[in-house]
Design an enzyme around this catalytic site. Structure first.
Site, PDB file in Angstrom:
ATOM      1  N   SER A   1       0.826  -1.207   0.000  1.00 21.57           N
ATOM      2  CA  SER A   1       0.000   0.000   0.000  1.00 21.57           C
ATOM      3  C   SER A   1       0.863   1.260   0.000  1.00 21.57           C
ATOM      4  CB  SER A   1      -0.905   0.032   1.229  1.00 21.57           C
ATOM      5  OG  SER A   1      -1.789  -1.068   1.234  1.00 21.57           O
TER       6      SER A   1
HETATM    7  N1  SAH Z   1      -1.264  -4.606   4.154  1.00 20.12           N
HETATM    8  C1  SAH Z   1      -0.481  -4.622   2.936  1.00 20.12           C
HETATM    9  C2  SAH Z   1      -1.358  -4.509   1.712  1.00 20.12           C
HETATM   10  C3  SAH Z   1      -1.481  -5.813   1.062  1.00 20.12           C
HETATM   11  S1  SAH Z   1      -2.452  -5.847  -0.416  1.00 20.12           S
HETATM   12  C4  SAH Z   1       0.624  -3.583   2.958  1.00 20.12           C
HETATM   13  O1  SAH Z   1       1.126  -3.292   4.014  1.00 20.12           O
HETATM   14  O2  SAH Z   1       1.027  -3.079   1.943  1.00 20.12           O
HETATM   15  C5  SAH Z   1      -3.824  -6.807   0.140  1.00 20.12           C
HETATM   16  C6  SAH Z   1      -3.547  -8.240   0.518  1.00 20.12           C
HETATM   17  O3  SAH Z   1      -4.791  -8.818   0.888  1.00 20.12           O
HETATM   18  C7  SAH Z   1      -2.985  -9.112  -0.594  1.00 20.12           C
HETATM   19  O4  SAH Z   1      -1.777  -9.687  -0.190  1.00 20.12           O
HETATM   20  C8  SAH Z   1      -4.071 -10.176  -0.794  1.00 20.12           C
HETATM   21  O5  SAH Z   1      -3.566 -11.454  -1.117  1.00 20.12           O
HETATM   22  C9  SAH Z   1      -4.756 -10.176   0.558  1.00 20.12           C
HETATM   23  N2  SAH Z   1      -6.118 -10.723   0.584  1.00 20.12           N
HETATM   24  C10 SAH Z   1      -7.108 -10.580  -0.330  1.00 20.12           C
HETATM   25  N3  SAH Z   1      -8.220 -11.232   0.054  1.00 20.12           N
HETATM   26  C11 SAH Z   1      -7.934 -11.811   1.256  1.00 20.12           C
HETATM   27  C12 SAH Z   1      -8.677 -12.622   2.183  1.00 20.12           C
HETATM   28  N4  SAH Z   1      -9.934 -12.998   1.938  1.00 20.12           N
HETATM   29  N5  SAH Z   1      -8.059 -13.029   3.323  1.00 20.12           N
HETATM   30  C13 SAH Z   1      -6.771 -12.685   3.584  1.00 20.12           C
HETATM   31  N6  SAH Z   1      -6.025 -11.921   2.752  1.00 20.12           N
HETATM   32  C14 SAH Z   1      -6.585 -11.481   1.605  1.00 20.12           C
END
Ligand code: SAH
Length: 219
Positions: free
Chosen positions: A70
């Site tokens: 993010s």
């Molecule tokens: N928090 C992260 C952002 C990650 S992007 C940061 O610090 O940058 C969002 C993440 O959510 C991805 O890795 C994706 O695989 C995960 N994701 C999507 N759907 C999900 C679900 N149902 N349960 C757990 N993780 C999920």
């Protein structure tokens, strides 16, 4: 707060991070504790080495598996929102990704529960957090869309992927006073906050955002 930073390249310089902090301040992030943590967490460690020269730009970047780290602004903004409630015990993060937001949250909360649906990301992030010396995170490979009832109630829940509809069932896993912060929508997404009150809930609609989708099942 201290991190074991592998490599120790110029990208870790305090000046590079201070510039990012100034930029976030200019974008409206006002919580000094949040800005201080952003100024300390080595974001370059969370992205591929080939992208490390952009690690302190205020942009999201690819982390493989079609996912992104993010944008620092949104990490700071969502952190500021959950910290608006005084509880600092447990937080649940849904969507660990590379673990950058997780690491920021780990500086404020006693225990961070974090769930990631992509096995490869969960594994890599578990190793990265161990290397950095971040110890108060319980990372789980699984589908986080139903939360984690066995560890509830949480002082806060943060979803870092966009659900098509408001994930109402998660609200029951909040402590009274606790906050759920999440993006909702498909094409047009917005950030929302739901606070659990003694006698109900309060929902606040916030700014437009752009997140990868919350998906069902594991990968
Ligand atoms: N928090 C992260 C952002 C990650 S992007 C940061 O610090 O940058 C969002 C993440 O959510 C991805 O890795 C994706 O695989 C995960 N994701 C999507 N759907 C999900 C679900 N149902 N349960 C757990 N993780 C999920």
């Amino acid at each position: 707060m201290s991190f074991n930073i592998p490599g120790g390249s110029g990208m870790t310089s305090a000046r590079t991070r201070a510039r990012l902090v100034e930029r976030l301040r200019g974008s409206g992030i006002a919580d000094e504790a949040v800005l201080a943590v952003i100024g300390e967490v080595p974001r370059h460690v969370f992205v591929d080495e080939a992208l490390s020269h952009r690690a302190y730009d205020d942009v999201s970047l690819p982390i493989g598996y079609n996912q992104t780290i993010s944008q620092p602004y949104i990490v700071a903004r969502m952190t500021e929102l959950v910290l608006g409630w005084a509880g600092r015990g447990r937080i649940l993060e849904i969507g660990t990704g590379c673990g950058y937001q997780t690491t920021v949250l780990a500086q404020f909360y006693k225990t961070v529960y974090s769930i990631e649906r992509i096995g490869g990301l969960a594994k890599g992030t578990r190793e990265r957090l161990a290397e950095l010396g971040v110890r108060n995170v319980r990372l789980r490979h699984g589908d986080g869309s139903r939360g984690q009832p066995d560890a509830a109630p949480f002082d806060a829940i943060m979803i870092t992927a966009a659900a098509p509809i408001v994930p109402e069932l998660l609200v029951d896993q909040l402590a009274v006073g606790g906050r759920l912060v999440f993006p909702v929508g498909v094409e047009d997404q917005e950030l929302r906050m739901i606070e659990r009150l003694a006698d109900g809930y309060a929902e606040t609609r916030l700014e437009k955002v752009r997140f990868v989708p919350l998906l069902p099942g594991v990968a």
